[in-house]
Design a protein around this motif. Structure first.
Motif, PDB file in Angstrom:
ATOM      1  N   THR A   1       0.798  -1.228  -0.082  1.00  0.00           N
ATOM      2  CA  THR A   1       0.174  -0.048  -0.129  1.00  0.00           C
ATOM      3  C   THR A   1       0.949   1.254   0.156  1.00  0.00           C
ATOM      4  N   SER A   2       0.420   2.233  -0.627  1.00  0.00           N
ATOM      5  CA  SER A   2       0.753   3.578  -0.478  1.00  0.00           C
ATOM      6  C   SER A   2       0.069   4.460   0.636  1.00  0.00           C
ATOM      7  N   ILE A   3      -0.974   3.984   1.260  1.00  0.00           N
ATOM      8  CA  ILE A   3      -1.635   4.589   2.027  1.00  0.00           C
ATOM      9  C   ILE A   3      -1.147   4.541   3.507  1.00  0.00           C
ATOM     10  N   LYS A   4      -0.764   5.446   4.350  1.00  0.00           N
ATOM     11  CA  LYS A   4      -0.045   5.359   5.805  1.00  0.00           C
ATOM     12  C   LYS A   4      -1.525   5.413   6.533  1.00  0.00           C
ATOM     13  N   GLU A   5      -1.287   4.440   7.539  1.00  0.00           N
ATOM     14  CA  GLU A   5      -2.322   4.151   8.534  1.00  0.00           C
ATOM     15  C   GLU A   5      -2.538   5.140   9.374  1.00  0.00           C
ATOM     16  N   PRO A   6      -3.529   5.665  10.019  1.00  0.00           N
ATOM     17  CA  PRO A   6      -3.607   6.879  10.876  1.00  0.00           C
ATOM     18  C   PRO A   6      -3.164   6.473  12.126  1.00  0.00           C
TER      19      PRO A   6
ATOM     20  N   GLN B   1      -8.166   8.586  -0.738  1.00  0.00           N
ATOM     21  CA  GLN B   1      -9.076   8.504  -2.220  1.00  0.00           C
ATOM     22  C   GLN B   1      -8.283   8.879  -3.298  1.00  0.00           C
ATOM     23  N   GLU B   2      -7.437  10.030  -3.133  1.00  0.00           N
ATOM     24  CA  GLU B   2      -6.627  10.423  -4.132  1.00  0.00           C
ATOM     25  C   GLU B   2      -5.437   9.451  -4.539  1.00  0.00           C
ATOM     26  N   THR B   3      -4.965   8.880  -3.346  1.00  0.00           N
ATOM     27  CA  THR B   3      -3.850   7.750  -3.471  1.00  0.00           C
ATOM     28  C   THR B   3      -4.431   6.660  -4.480  1.00  0.00           C
ATOM     29  N   VAL B   4      -5.589   6.101  -4.216  1.00  0.00           N
ATOM     30  CA  VAL B   4      -6.117   4.996  -4.812  1.00  0.00           C
ATOM     31  C   VAL B   4      -6.260   5.356  -6.307  1.00  0.00           C
ATOM     32  N   VAL B   5      -6.594   6.673  -6.841  1.00  0.00           N
ATOM     33  CA  VAL B   5      -6.805   7.150  -8.051  1.00  0.00           C
ATOM     34  C   VAL B   5      -5.615   7.339  -8.792  1.00  0.00           C
ATOM     35  N   ARG B   6      -4.449   7.669  -7.933  1.00  0.00           N
ATOM     36  CA  ARG B   6      -2.921   7.673  -8.620  1.00  0.00           C
ATOM     37  C   ARG B   6      -2.603   6.276  -8.808  1.00  0.00           C
TER      38      ARG B   6
END
Length: 157
Positions: free
Chosen positions: A89-94, A111-116
């Motif tokens: 994943t490119s998304i950091k956990e909170p 949301q924007e990370t998923v788009v990219r």
């Protein structure tokens, strides 16, 4: 397993499946974050955000299945563990429980990370003439761009 002959060479199928695996990890991580925020949101916008987050995590729960099934149709195993998702994943956990406005900001970023991530897969998908994956990516991008817009609108004064 029998040979897969769907008109896409193995090296391209592998590259697409690898990209979709990153998309799956981002989507699942965003699902988990959104569900977490649904449970833990507080403040004057509680009801609005609680319901919005529920709608978004429900949609994400269905999306992970679509992405995983496309990976399988291309002939590769879909990642399905927390450790695999953490690597992909490119998304950091909170950290902890952020304020409602920080939850919104983090979800916009997710949301924007998923788009990219989806957009990054298009070159190999286009080169392979993989229309089913292109259709899936286009649909995912439309949904995530709309969700990001709706979340961003909550941050305007």
């Amino acid at each position: 397993m029998s040979t897969i002959n769907i008109g896409i060479p193995e090296d391209q199928r592998r590259a697409i499946a690898d990209g979709l695996s990153r998309l799956l990890a981002d989507t699942y991580t965003l699902y988990l974050t959104t569900h977490n925020f649904h449970w833990n949101v507080t403040g004057p916008m509680f009801n609005t955000l609680h319901l919005m987050f529920e709608g978004q995590y429900t949609e994400l729960a269905l999306a992970v299945d679509l992405v995983a099934e496309r990976i399988r149709a291309l002939g590769y195993p879909a990642p399905g563990t927390y450790s695999a998702y953490a690597k992909l994943t490119s998304i950091k956990e909170p950290d902890g429980v952020p304020s409602a406005s920080d939850m919104i900001r983090q979800l916009v970023a997710g949301q924007e990370t998923v788009v990219r991530t989806a957009r990054s897969i298009f070159p190999v998908v286009d080169e392979a003439h993989d229309e089913p994956t292109a259709d899936l990516l286009t649909q995912r991008m439309q949904i995530h761009e709309k969700n990001a817009w709706m979340l961003r609108s909550l941050l305007e004064n």
